[in-house]
Scaffold this active site. Structure first.
Site, short mmCIF file in Angstrom:
data_model
loop_
_atom_site.label_atom_id
_atom_site.label_comp_id
_atom_site.label_asym_id
_atom_site.label_seq_id
_atom_site.Cartn_x
_atom_site.Cartn_y
_atom_site.Cartn_z
N ASP A 9 0.88 -1.17 0.00
CA ASP A 9 0.00 0.00 0.00
C ASP A 9 0.91 1.22 0.00
O ASP A 9 1.52 1.54 1.02
CB ASP A 9 -0.88 -0.04 1.26
CG ASP A 9 -1.66 1.26 1.47
OD1 ASP A 9 -1.66 2.12 0.56
OD2 ASP A 9 -2.26 1.42 2.55
N LYS A 70 2.70 11.37 -3.22
CA LYS A 70 1.73 10.62 -4.04
C LYS A 70 0.84 11.55 -4.86
O LYS A 70 0.40 11.21 -5.95
CB LYS A 70 0.88 9.76 -3.10
CG LYS A 70 -0.09 8.83 -3.78
CD LYS A 70 -0.66 7.88 -2.76
CE LYS A 70 -1.77 7.05 -3.31
NZ LYS A 70 -2.27 6.11 -2.29
N GLU A 147 -7.19 0.59 -4.42
CA GLU A 147 -7.16 0.49 -2.95
C GLU A 147 -8.47 -0.04 -2.37
O GLU A 147 -8.44 -0.96 -1.55
CB GLU A 147 -6.80 1.84 -2.34
CG GLU A 147 -5.32 2.15 -2.52
CD GLU A 147 -4.96 3.61 -2.40
OE1 GLU A 147 -5.82 4.41 -1.98
OE2 GLU A 147 -3.82 3.96 -2.72
N ASP A 169 -12.97 5.19 1.39
CA ASP A 169 -11.53 5.23 1.68
C ASP A 169 -11.04 6.68 1.66
O ASP A 169 -10.83 7.26 0.59
CB ASP A 169 -10.80 4.38 0.62
CG ASP A 169 -9.30 4.32 0.86
OD1 ASP A 169 -8.80 5.01 1.76
OD2 ASP A 169 -8.63 3.57 0.12
#
Ligand code: AMP
Length: 582
Positions: A9, A70, A147, A169
């Protein structure tokens, strides 16, 4: 024995690595912790620091430390780290390299393959950037999965019931929502939606702006251009934000935030949740869209799974409950569930028996362009062939017609995106079909789009009357933006050489032995006593700030068991004390 594939992850704030052992997903600790801060820095000697050691220097060395990379993936952003410049891919490669190393240490064998997760709403450019970062870290990303899909896989690995699940999420940098149906071990994603620029970082920014304003009003001093103060505030307020998930009020105190001026304020949960309300509303708009796309009404939902650190914010559960009438659950740790799901998928790909089979979807639409006439004017428009949320792999064909008499060629295009016009979508690829029959306008051509699990789009154009066919396979990952892997490798090699890190792995500098840690910790304790005595005896405010900061950083490094950082900080503190003590 088949090769072990790890699950990663790669998060905005934290990352985690997991592997399936004896049929169960296990999270591999990094520096003794289940998650590793997604933070990269260069220390005083120009050596690479990744994870907790890098986070430890975030405030003291803001120019030499980067976080939240990210959000820049798939862009040409240049990240300045000390006197070096890195692309987002390179920085992510350092993070992946550290996770790979932790997995190798844990497994006692080399690791070359990984399943890596990305937000469902990442576009192809962002996915390719992630795969490129893996290559730089000497890892093959055998599959990039979404994800929320990974979260559902991990959940399914722990549960045997058939259910319709909404995965909400909300992480540090991105938001994703997916509708997932789990039936007899098959995890099928029905729809995904999200926002790749919405997460806990935005909440921190809102808090930093609010508190900076308070500070400016009180002291008439702006913190705008003060990177160090901004980083201090970011760290303190992120901590305060997390505390607000548990307590209704938090006090924030930062001594000598700017010069002689201190910050002392209190934030209530109520006020904070008001500040982030528009962001939360955005997540609910996406949630509605995903439910509409999946044709699921709230009554059909069996469970709402909360994933990502920011979903711990109480307002999230409250608003979801009010909106959908279901109490969301945290059955699996929201910080680890994604890495565990990646490990489940990795095990399946490695041929290890696993409970779950994954059916994923494409979160984006694929279309071709064609001409339509509107009020006499020809317009180029996009006609979708594969619509977003279609399960993968998939195929779809449509018929199109030539526009002119004796038209002997056509230009076939493939676009990705939700817009109705080509200029607002991304071109995946195009080609010409030549040698069509000399017939009047209206010659039918069948266009067939096939999209596989790895994002390869096979486009086939066939003249119906003759069977004349042309097929081109387009890598939906390749046309977005070119990234010079070789140049990046050289850039990284230069750093690792300077840092005297051998081999081809991106191994961050560490002094891992327990003995060194112990000796460094003992020295740190002695230095702290000297520092306390010195401060108690009275020193200049600037010196006091410097000493307190070094002591605080050392405490964090001791907590993290990070020997190299403790040693470095001991040296700095020892130097300061040497000059100040008589
Ligand atoms: P992730 O990307 O899932 O690691 O989530 C990280 C984000 O979650 C960061 O913005 C954290 O500040 C935030 N976060 C972590 N714990 C909490 C908490 N208890 N309450 C609110 N936000 C949190």
């Amino acid at each position: 024995m088949s090769e072990t594939i790890i699950g990663i992850d790669l998060g905005t704030t934290n990352s985690a690595v997991a592997v399936v052992k004896d049929g169960v997903p296990i999270v591999i600790p990094v520096d003794g912790q289940p998650t590793m801060p997604s933070c990269v820095g260069l220390d005083d000697h120009g050596a690479l620091a990744v994870g907790q050691p890098a986070l430890n220097q975030l405030v003291a060395a803001p120019e030499s430390t980067v976080i939240s990379v990210k959000r820049q993936m798939g862009t040409d952003t240049i990240l300045k780290v000390g006197n070096k410049s890195f692309s987002p891919e390179e920085v992510s490669a350092f993070i992946l390299g550290r996770l790979k190393q932790a997995a190798e240490d844990y497994l006692g064998q080399p690791v070359t393959k990984a399943v890596i997760t990305v937000p469902a709403y990442f576009d192809e450019g962002q996915r390719k950037a992630t795969a490129d970062a893996a290559k730089l870290a000497n890892l093959e990303a055998v599959r990039i999965i979404n994800e929320p899909t990974a979260a559902a896989l991990a959940y399914d690995a722990q549960s045997s019931q058939n259910q319709t699940i909404l995965v909400y999420d909300l992480g540090g940098g991105t938001f994703d929502v997916s509708l997932v149906v789990v039936e007899d071990g098959v995890v099928e994603v029905k729809a995904s939606h999200g926002d790749t620029q919405l997460g806990g970082d935005d909440f921190d920014d809102v808090l930093v702006a609010h508190v900076s304003d308070l500070f400016s009003e009180e002291h008439g001093l702006s913190l705008e251009d003060d990177l160090r103060a901004q980083r201090r505030l970011k760290v303190a307020l992120e901590h305060a934000k997390c505390r607000l998930s548990e307590v209704p009020f938090v006090k924030v105190q930062e001594d000598f935030l700017k010069g002689e001026k201190h910050l002392t304020t209190e934030i209530s949960r109520e006020a904070y949740e008001e500040m982030i309300e528009t962001y939360l509303q955005k997540t609910f708009t996406c949630t509605h869209q995903a439910m509409e796309d999946a044709k699921v009404v709230p009554e059909q939902l069996d469970k709402i799974l909360l994933v990502g650190g920011s979903s711990r914010t109480p307002a999230v559960s409250e608003l979801i409950e009010n909106l959908l009438g279901i109490t969301p659950s945290f059955e699996v740790n929201p910080d680890l569930i994604v890495a565990m799901g990646a490990a489940v998928q990795a095990a399946t790909l490695a041929g290890v028996k696993s409970q779950s089979i994954l059916i994923d979807i494409t979160p984006h639409t694929f279309s071709t362009s064609t001409m339509e006439t509107s009020m006499g004017f020809p317009n180029e428009i996009c006609v979708p062939l594969i619509k977003r949320n279609t399960p993968l792999p998939c195929r779809k064909a449509e018929v199109f017609y030539t526009m002119a008499d004796n038209q002997n060629q056509v230009h076939v295009t493939a676009f990705q995106g939700e817009a109705s016009t080509p200029e607002d979508n991304s071109l995946v690829g195009d080609f010409m079909v030549q040698g069509l029959s000399p017939v009047p306008a209206g010659n039918p051509l069948v266009l067939d789009f096939g999209l596989d699990l790895n994002g390869m789009l096979a486009v086939t154009a066939t003249e119906k009357s003759t069977g004349l066919t042309k097929q081109v396979v387009m890598d939906t990952n390749s046309n977005i933006r070119t990234f010079d892997l070789e140049k990046a490798r050289d850039n990284i090699a230069e750093l690792t050489e300077e840092s005297s890190v051998g081999g081809d792995n991106l191994v961050p500098i560490q002094t891992p032995t327990k003995d060194i840690n112990q000796a460094a910790i003992t020295e740190a304790k002695q230095l702290r006593k000297r520092a306390e005595a010195l401060v108690a005896g009275g020193v200049e405010e600037d010196d006091k700030i410097e000493i307190l900061e070094l002591v605080n950083q050392t405490t964090s490094a001791v907590k993290a068991g990070d020997g190299s950082t403790i040693t470095r900080l001991n040296q700095s503190l020892s130097d300061v004390l040497f000059y100040l003590e008589d």
